[in-house]
Design an enzyme around this catalytic site. Structure first.
Site, PDB file in Angstrom:
ATOM      1  N   SER A  25      41.816  46.821  44.549  1.00 43.88           N
ATOM      2  CA  SER A  25      42.067  45.646  43.712  1.00 43.88           C
ATOM      3  C   SER A  25      43.509  45.597  43.221  1.00 43.88           C
ATOM      4  O   SER A  25      43.886  44.686  42.495  1.00 43.88           O
ATOM      5  CB  SER A  25      41.108  45.637  42.520  1.00 43.88           C
ATOM      6  N   ASN A  41      35.360  52.539  33.902  1.00 44.81           N
ATOM      7  CA  ASN A  41      34.472  51.428  33.546  1.00 44.81           C
ATOM      8  C   ASN A  41      34.760  50.885  32.149  1.00 44.81           C
ATOM      9  O   ASN A  41      34.818  49.675  31.947  1.00 44.81           O
ATOM     10  CB  ASN A  41      33.009  51.858  33.664  1.00 44.81           C
ATOM     11  N   THR A  69      33.763  -0.366  29.110  1.00 45.94           N
ATOM     12  CA  THR A  69      32.560   0.405  29.423  1.00 45.94           C
ATOM     13  C   THR A  69      32.216   0.010  30.860  1.00 45.94           C
ATOM     14  O   THR A  69      32.484  -1.139  31.253  1.00 45.94           O
ATOM     15  CB  THR A  69      31.380   0.067  28.486  1.00 45.94           C
ATOM     16  N   HIS A  70      31.702   0.931  31.630  1.00 43.74           N
ATOM     17  CA  HIS A  70      31.439   0.687  33.067  1.00 43.74           C
ATOM     18  C   HIS A  70      32.723   0.267  33.804  1.00 43.74           C
ATOM     19  O   HIS A  70      32.651  -0.433  34.804  1.00 43.74           O
ATOM     20  CB  HIS A  70      30.378  -0.398  33.278  1.00 43.74           C
ATOM     21  N   SER A 125      57.336   8.833  47.838  1.00 39.58           N
ATOM     22  CA  SER A 125      56.693   9.004  49.144  1.00 39.58           C
ATOM     23  C   SER A 125      57.770   9.237  50.186  1.00 39.58           C
ATOM     24  O   SER A 125      58.878   8.701  50.079  1.00 39.58           O
ATOM     25  CB  SER A 125      55.900   7.745  49.473  1.00 39.58           C
ATOM     26  N   LYS A 144      57.268   3.752  46.443  1.00 43.61           N
ATOM     27  CA  LYS A 144      56.189   4.473  45.764  1.00 43.61           C
ATOM     28  C   LYS A 144      56.661   5.352  44.609  1.00 43.61           C
ATOM     29  O   LYS A 144      57.694   5.988  44.664  1.00 43.61           O
ATOM     30  CB  LYS A 144      55.456   5.378  46.768  1.00 43.61           C
ATOM     31  N   ASN A 152      54.350   8.017  42.614  1.00 42.83           N
ATOM     32  CA  ASN A 152      52.974   8.525  42.588  1.00 42.83           C
ATOM     33  C   ASN A 152      52.708   9.434  41.386  1.00 42.83           C
ATOM     34  O   ASN A 152      53.542  10.270  41.038  1.00 42.83           O
ATOM     35  CB  ASN A 152      52.686   9.311  43.869  1.00 42.83           C
ATOM     36  N   GLU A 169      47.074  13.681  39.366  1.00 44.72           N
ATOM     37  CA  GLU A 169      46.125  13.883  40.471  1.00 44.72           C
ATOM     38  C   GLU A 169      45.849  15.364  40.698  1.00 44.72           C
ATOM     39  O   GLU A 169      44.714  15.787  40.930  1.00 44.72           O
ATOM     40  CB  GLU A 169      46.679  13.270  41.760  1.00 44.72           C
ATOM     41  N   TYR A 198      27.786  49.446  35.305  1.00 42.81           N
ATOM     42  CA  TYR A 198      28.863  48.955  36.164  1.00 42.81           C
ATOM     43  C   TYR A 198      28.444  48.940  37.626  1.00 42.81           C
ATOM     44  O   TYR A 198      27.756  49.838  38.114  1.00 42.81           O
ATOM     45  CB  TYR A 198      30.126  49.826  36.002  1.00 42.81           C
ATOM     46  N   GLN A 209      34.333  43.991  40.139  1.00 41.95           N
ATOM     47  CA  GLN A 209      35.762  43.889  40.433  1.00 41.95           C
ATOM     48  C   GLN A 209      36.125  42.443  40.793  1.00 41.95           C
ATOM     49  O   GLN A 209      37.278  42.041  40.679  1.00 41.95           O
ATOM     50  CB  GLN A 209      36.106  44.838  41.586  1.00 41.95           C
ATOM     51  N   LYS A 232      38.030  39.343  38.432  1.00 41.64           N
ATOM     52  CA  LYS A 232      39.421  39.191  38.004  1.00 41.64           C
ATOM     53  C   LYS A 232      40.167  37.993  38.573  1.00 41.64           C
ATOM     54  O   LYS A 232      40.818  37.239  37.833  1.00 41.64           O
ATOM     55  CB  LYS A 232      40.199  40.468  38.330  1.00 41.64           C
TER      56      LYS A 232
HETATM   57  N1  ARG Z   1      38.877  48.393  39.999  1.00 47.49           N
HETATM   58  C1  ARG Z   1      37.652  48.480  39.288  1.00 47.49           C
HETATM   59  C2  ARG Z   1      37.257  47.111  38.773  1.00 47.49           C
HETATM   60  O1  ARG Z   1      38.100  46.334  38.632  1.00 47.49           O
HETATM   61  C3  ARG Z   1      37.784  49.388  38.119  1.00 47.49           C
HETATM   62  C4  ARG Z   1      36.532  50.032  37.676  1.00 47.49           C
HETATM   63  C5  ARG Z   1      36.071  50.893  38.754  1.00 47.49           C
HETATM   64  N2  ARG Z   1      35.049  51.811  38.410  1.00 47.49           N
HETATM   65  C6  ARG Z   1      34.390  52.491  39.322  1.00 47.49           C
HETATM   66  N3  ARG Z   1      33.542  53.315  38.918  1.00 47.49           N
HETATM   67  N4  ARG Z   1      34.580  52.292  40.593  1.00 47.49           N
HETATM   68  O2  ARG Z   1      36.096  46.837  38.517  1.00 47.49           O
END
Ligand code: ARG
Length: 462
Positions: A23, A110, A155-156, A277, A283, A285, A290, A317, A322, A325
């Site tokens: 990660s 964790n 309205t509408h 454009s 144009k 825009n 948007e 956990y 993971q 994120k």
């Molecule tokens: N990279 C992991 C996450 O974002 C961190 C926690 C990992 N814990 C584990 N026991 N593998 O969730």
């Protein structure tokens, strides 16, 4: 490279497998929070006598050095070390030697990762609240300029009754006020420390969770160590508040897009918030509006994505988590960008008040005035509605509006009509008369603006 958890293994995974599990490419966003969490943890370890003061000082020095390096030149992260936590621990040990290995005493990744996320969202939610307030201020000042600006209310998407443009703008002010309330409610649950929950069961070391919580500025600690490491509700709430906020901005975008079209011409966007454009030279825009309307989709997606990730997970956990994120980072970035753009766009747009006012005169949005007029004179509203409906039909056949119908026609429709109906039909008078609490009447709007100003000054939620 030897894995920090490599003791039990006889063989390493191939690089492409490591890459799939890693990660670090995205959780390096948490570098500052991870260091901050570690600094508090090590301080607690030392104050509780779990590691020597001298060792703690060395670790703290190393962590601060890493923080500086990270800010100045960036840190050399490796996919082999999986995530931000293991990367930082390994860099720390490179910096200060084996004593770096004591940092992880009484802690697990964790509770570490959960702590990082709480610290991160705490900062971001406060920032979002501040940006919402900036947009509210931009709306308030446009509204103050446009109390007397008339426009058809819809309205509408059909012209309904004339309103003041300020009233329309202030509707968004109060929508944003609720958004702020949602984020600040969310902050209560973000501001709780999971640190010290360990992997899931707590730890055998005599740690002090209250101490780390207070060092990190958290108001409280999780009651249950399993809940502490499994909970992602605080992120879901953030994504949910963000989805509702984006829905509001998307509706507003849609109106801005309509209003700036040639068909409406109610507003003109400043050149700095519009684009041209590549083929059609005429144009201009409303790309930014948007895009915000479009980006609302990814924010909803991030919410549904995380709800789905979590729905089948047994405690505590699981690596699935993971996946919490990227959607969160993406949402933070999208919401912050959209709010900044919106403040600039609303603050700099030109309001074509004559065009808006003209629109209120070339339609039937004053028909309710006539019905109210008759019922004000004692006729049941249903009958008044019927009479005015027929008059509108008469106008449609003649090709005129209600103010263009001669007095004889009115008299014929009902003897209750007098000469003063022409004043009643005036849209400005129609707006002024809507003086019920929270209505568009000018006197009400002025009160509402004062109230809104007070609310913004209190900054009750930030
Ligand atoms: N990279 C992991 C996450 O974002 C961190 C926690 C990992 N814990 C584990 N026991 N593998 O969730």
């Amino acid at each position: 490279m030897k894995k920090l958890w490599g003791g039990r293994f006889t063989k390493s995974a191939e690089e492409w497998v490591d890459e799939f599990g890693a990660s670090i490419s995205f959780d390096q966003e948490l570098v500052e929070e991870d260091i901050e969490g570690s600094l508090a943890h090590v301080e607690m370890l030392s104050r509780c006598g779990i590691i020597e003061q001298e060792e703690a000082a060395q670790i703290q020095k190393g962590l601060k050095l890493l923080k500086e390096k990270s800010q100045e030149e960036g840190l050399p992260f490796s996919v082999k070390l999986e995530d931000i936590h293991l990367n930082l621990e390994s860099l720390l040990t490179d910096e200060i030697g084996p004593v770096g290995g004591k940092l992880h005493t009484g802690r697990s990744r964790n509770d570490q990762v959960a702590t990082d996320m709480h610290l991160y969202l705490k900062k971001q939610a406060a920032h979002v609240i501040k940006l919402i307030e900036e947009l509210q201020a931009a709306l308030l000042s446009q509204a103050e300029e446009n109390v007397e600006t008339l426009m058809p209310g819809y309205t509408h998407l059909q012209r309904a009754q004339p309103i003041s443009f300020a009233h329309h703008l202030m509707a968004y002010f109060w929508m944003l006020e609720r958004d702020k309330e949602r984020y600040s409610e969310n902050l209560k649950r973000i501001n709780v420390s999971p640190l010290g929950a360990g992997a899931l069961a707590g730890t055998t070391f005599p740690i002090d969770r209250e101490l780390t919580a207070s060092l990190l500025g958290f108001d409280d600690i999780y009651e249950n160590s399993m809940d502490a490491v499994s909970d992602r509700d605080f992120i879901l709430e953030f994504l949910s508040a963000s989805s509702i906020l984006m829905m509001h901005l998307s509706r507003f975008s849609e109106e801005i897009i309509l209003w700036s079209s040639q068909e409406f011409r109610f507003i003109e966007l400043d050149d700095s918030f519009a684009t041209g454009s590549s083929i059609m030279p005429q144009k201009k825009n409303p790309d930014m509006a948007e895009l915000i309307r479009g980006k609302t989709g990814r924010v909803y997606g991030n919410l549904v994505g995380l709800l789905t990730v979590l729905k089948g997970l047994p405690l505590a956990y699981n690596k699935d988590m993971q996946e919490d994120k990227e959607g969160m980072f993406d949402t933070v970035k999208t919401v912050i960008g959209s709010l900044k753009i919106f403040s600039g766009m609303v603050g700099s747009m030109t309001v074509n008040s004559e065009v808006m006012e003209k629109a209120t005169k070339s339609d039937f949005s004053n028909a309710t005035e006539l019905a109210d007029y008759l019922s004000g004179k004692g006729l049941p509203f249903r009958e008044a509605h019927e009479i005015v409906g027929k008059l509108v039909l008469d106008c449609v056949n003649r090709g005129c509006f209600l103010s263009g119908l001669p007095m004889e026609v009115y008299k014929e429709a009902s003897t209750l009509f007098e000469e003063d109906i022409y004043e009643v039909l005036d849209p400005r008078a129609a707006v002024a008369r809507r003086n019920s609490q929270g209505g568009t009447g000018f006197a009400q709007i002025k009160k509402a603006l004062e109230k809104a100003k007070g609310r913004l000054k209190d900054k009750a939620y930030s």
